[in-house]
Design a protein around this motif. Structure first.
Motif, PDB file in Angstrom:
ATOM      1  N   ASP A 102       0.878  -1.246   0.039  1.00  0.00           N
ATOM      2  CA  ASP A 102       0.020  -0.054  -0.033  1.00  0.00           C
ATOM      3  C   ASP A 102       0.861   1.263  -0.073  1.00  0.00           C
ATOM      4  N   SER A 103       1.905   1.113   0.862  1.00  0.00           N
ATOM      5  CA  SER A 103       2.672   2.335   0.604  1.00  0.00           C
ATOM      6  C   SER A 103       3.573   2.647  -0.511  1.00  0.00           C
ATOM      7  N   LEU A 104       3.992   1.625  -1.077  1.00  0.00           N
ATOM      8  CA  LEU A 104       4.510   1.687  -2.359  1.00  0.00           C
ATOM      9  C   LEU A 104       3.646   2.248  -3.358  1.00  0.00           C
ATOM     10  N   GLU A 105       2.229   1.643  -3.510  1.00  0.00           N
ATOM     11  CA  GLU A 105       1.410   2.301  -4.494  1.00  0.00           C
ATOM     12  C   GLU A 105       1.012   3.630  -4.265  1.00  0.00           C
ATOM     13  N   GLN A 106       1.020   4.133  -2.868  1.00  0.00           N
ATOM     14  CA  GLN A 106       0.615   5.818  -2.659  1.00  0.00           C
ATOM     15  C   GLN A 106       1.971   6.439  -2.951  1.00  0.00           C
ATOM     16  N   SER A 107       2.956   5.997  -2.895  1.00  0.00           N
ATOM     17  CA  SER A 107       4.209   6.880  -3.231  1.00  0.00           C
ATOM     18  C   SER A 107       4.491   7.036  -4.631  1.00  0.00           C
ATOM     19  N   ILE A 108       3.827   6.135  -5.490  1.00  0.00           N
ATOM     20  CA  ILE A 108       3.934   6.344  -6.823  1.00  0.00           C
ATOM     21  C   ILE A 108       2.832   7.265  -7.758  1.00  0.00           C
ATOM     22  N   LYS A 109       1.597   7.708  -6.824  1.00  0.00           N
ATOM     23  CA  LYS A 109       0.711   8.361  -7.199  1.00  0.00           C
ATOM     24  C   LYS A 109       1.177   9.769  -7.473  1.00  0.00           C
ATOM     25  N   ILE A 110       0.463  10.360  -8.542  1.00  0.00           N
ATOM     26  CA  ILE A 110       0.822  11.670  -8.914  1.00  0.00           C
ATOM     27  C   ILE A 110      -0.480  12.510  -9.097  1.00  0.00           C
ATOM     28  N   TRP A 111      -0.358  13.582  -8.340  1.00  0.00           N
ATOM     29  CA  TRP A 111      -1.663  14.562  -7.933  1.00  0.00           C
ATOM     30  C   TRP A 111      -1.540  15.673  -8.717  1.00  0.00           C
ATOM     31  N   LYS A 112      -2.748  16.229  -9.428  1.00  0.00           N
ATOM     32  CA  LYS A 112      -2.907  17.315 -10.166  1.00  0.00           C
ATOM     33  C   LYS A 112      -2.444  18.665  -9.177  1.00  0.00           C
ATOM     34  N   ASN A 178       1.622  -2.931 -18.004  1.00  0.00           N
ATOM     35  CA  ASN A 178       0.761  -4.187 -17.686  1.00  0.00           C
ATOM     36  C   ASN A 178       1.438  -5.102 -16.628  1.00  0.00           C
ATOM     37  N   LYS A 179       2.133  -4.717 -15.873  1.00  0.00           N
ATOM     38  CA  LYS A 179       2.828  -5.424 -14.891  1.00  0.00           C
ATOM     39  C   LYS A 179       1.977  -5.389 -13.495  1.00  0.00           C
ATOM     40  N   TYR A 180       1.620  -4.198 -13.078  1.00  0.00           N
ATOM     41  CA  TYR A 180       0.998  -4.050 -11.691  1.00  0.00           C
ATOM     42  C   TYR A 180      -0.425  -3.740 -11.752  1.00  0.00           C
ATOM     43  N   GLU A 181      -1.262  -4.387 -10.769  1.00  0.00           N
ATOM     44  CA  GLU A 181      -2.705  -4.002 -10.931  1.00  0.00           C
ATOM     45  C   GLU A 181      -2.868  -3.173  -9.541  1.00  0.00           C
ATOM     46  N   PHE A 182      -3.458  -1.929  -9.798  1.00  0.00           N
ATOM     47  CA  PHE A 182      -3.679  -1.062  -8.589  1.00  0.00           C
ATOM     48  C   PHE A 182      -4.783  -1.714  -7.796  1.00  0.00           C
ATOM     49  N   ASN A 183      -4.555  -1.538  -6.613  1.00  0.00           N
ATOM     50  CA  ASN A 183      -5.694  -1.792  -5.391  1.00  0.00           C
ATOM     51  C   ASN A 183      -6.488  -0.524  -5.345  1.00  0.00           C
ATOM     52  N   TYR A 184      -7.734  -0.288  -6.158  1.00  0.00           N
ATOM     53  CA  TYR A 184      -8.409   0.917  -6.201  1.00  0.00           C
ATOM     54  C   TYR A 184      -9.084   0.924  -4.939  1.00  0.00           C
ATOM     55  N   GLY A 185      -9.661   0.037  -4.293  1.00  0.00           N
ATOM     56  CA  GLY A 185     -10.567   0.335  -3.188  1.00  0.00           C
ATOM     57  C   GLY A 185     -10.869  -1.088  -2.490  1.00  0.00           C
ATOM     58  N   LEU A 188     -12.857  -4.966  -4.238  1.00  0.00           N
ATOM     59  CA  LEU A 188     -12.505  -5.010  -5.605  1.00  0.00           C
ATOM     60  C   LEU A 188     -11.407  -6.149  -5.813  1.00  0.00           C
ATOM     61  N   LYS A 189     -11.992  -7.123  -6.321  1.00  0.00           N
ATOM     62  CA  LYS A 189     -10.885  -8.340  -6.429  1.00  0.00           C
ATOM     63  C   LYS A 189      -9.609  -8.010  -7.318  1.00  0.00           C
ATOM     64  N   SER A 190      -8.466  -8.780  -6.893  1.00  0.00           N
ATOM     65  CA  SER A 190      -7.224  -8.471  -7.560  1.00  0.00           C
ATOM     66  C   SER A 190      -6.797  -9.756  -8.006  1.00  0.00           C
ATOM     67  N   TYR A 191      -6.454 -10.235  -8.939  1.00  0.00           N
ATOM     68  CA  TYR A 191      -5.928 -11.327  -9.350  1.00  0.00           C
ATOM     69  C   TYR A 191      -4.091 -11.641  -9.055  1.00  0.00           C
ATOM     70  N   GLN A 192      -3.877 -10.611  -8.667  1.00  0.00           N
ATOM     71  CA  GLN A 192      -2.337 -10.713  -8.052  1.00  0.00           C
ATOM     72  C   GLN A 192      -2.433 -10.850  -6.442  1.00  0.00           C
ATOM     73  N   THR A 193      -1.708 -11.693  -5.903  1.00  0.00           N
ATOM     74  CA  THR A 193      -1.393 -11.799  -4.420  1.00  0.00           C
ATOM     75  C   THR A 193      -0.779 -10.588  -3.988  1.00  0.00           C
ATOM     76  N   GLU A 194      -0.765 -10.208  -2.725  1.00  0.00           N
ATOM     77  CA  GLU A 194      -0.162  -9.251  -2.144  1.00  0.00           C
ATOM     78  C   GLU A 194       1.626  -9.377  -2.354  1.00  0.00           C
ATOM     79  N   SER A 195       1.990 -10.605  -2.301  1.00  0.00           N
ATOM     80  CA  SER A 195       3.362 -10.927  -2.806  1.00  0.00           C
ATOM     81  C   SER A 195       3.831 -10.575  -4.001  1.00  0.00           C
ATOM     82  N   GLN A 196       2.587 -11.167  -4.913  1.00  0.00           N
ATOM     83  CA  GLN A 196       3.026 -10.685  -6.542  1.00  0.00           C
ATOM     84  C   GLN A 196       2.995  -9.208  -6.761  1.00  0.00           C
TER      85      GLN A 196
END
Length: 257
Positions: A102-112, A178-185, A188-196
């Motif tokens: 989660d912290s990695l995903e937050q760290s790559i988000k870009i805001w207007k 096409n590598k990483y599936e974002f955890n939008y909320g 919402l199911k993700s086909y990637q495990t947490e480790s993947q």
């Protein structure tokens, strides 16, 4: 009074005192003209007084908006500076495995940038649309016109360019890679495990594409901070100038009739 002057005129006519009558008639015309001029002057004075009240009321509103803008700009400078410090530390981090997914995903988000910072000041638009002379406020109103028509306009134009660039970068991260599936909320199911997911996002973070995007965003923020500091300085100069023009310590806010 009219009957008095009329009586004098008739007496002169009856006594055939033409010369004196003409002089009297000219004098009467002069008095009438003077009376009209005095009436016009009083009317102009009343109009100027009403206009001054309107301008003062609108400028108090503008002063409030300037102060609100200064608070927003100062907050945004601090917020963006903090964000860029964190972004710099993140880009330079040697081991992304210590972060959670989660912290990695937050760290790559870009805001207007800058959405809703500036008041476009309906109070000042009232002044522009009123079609009245600015009088003693002319200098400060011209400065405010320059502020909205040049400084704020250029700031909003820069924001537009920044945000268009942000949209392109977000489009890459959300739709093109096409590598990483974002955890939008939640839910919402993700086909990637947490480790993947963590493995894939770290792989992205090592790629030139994503690192360049993060570095470009850092640079965008630095430019925007510089623009905001210029605006902050401008507002700090404009506020006391407007306060001085309004004589804020001695004039009460006019009450609209």
């Amino acid at each position: 009074m009219i009957k008095f002057f009329r009586k004098i005129r008739y007496d002169l006519m009856e006594k055939n005192k033409t010369g004196r009558y003409i002089k009297y008639a000219i004098g009467e015309i002069i008095l009438v003209v003077i009376g009209i001029l005095i009436a016009l002057q009083i009317n102009n004075w009343n109009e100027n007084r009403k206009n001054h009240k309107k301008l003062t009321r609108y400028l108090y509103g503008t002063l409030g908006n300037f102060k609100s803008d200064l608070e927003g700009v100062t907050y945004y400078i601090d917020n963006l500076t903090d964000e860029n410090e964190k972004r710099k530390l993140f880009i330079n981090h040697s081991d992304y495995n210590v972060f959670t997914r989660d912290s990695l995903e937050q760290s790559i988000k870009i805001w207007k940038k800058g959405i809703g910072i500036f008041n476009m000041d309906n109070d000042f638009k009232q002044i522009e649309n009123a079609g009245i002379e600015y009088g003693i406020y002319e200098d400060v109103i011209n400065d405010i016109l320059e502020h909205y028509n040049w400084a704020v306009f250029n700031m909003l134009s820069a924001e537009k360019l920044f945000n268009e660039s942000v949209d392109k970068d977000n489009n890459y991260m959300r739709n093109q890679q096409n590598k990483y599936e974002f955890n939008y909320g939640e839910g919402l199911k993700s086909y990637q495990t947490e480790s993947q997911a963590k493995e894939f996002i770290i792989e992205l973070l090592k790629s030139p594409n994503l690192r360049n995007i993060l570095k470009m965003d850092y640079e965008r923020n630095e430019y925007y901070i510089s623009d905001l500091i210029v605006m902050q300085t401008r507002l700090k100069e404009m506020i006391p100038k407007l306060e001085n023009a309004l004589e804020i310590n001695s004039i009460q806010i006019p009450v609209e009739n």
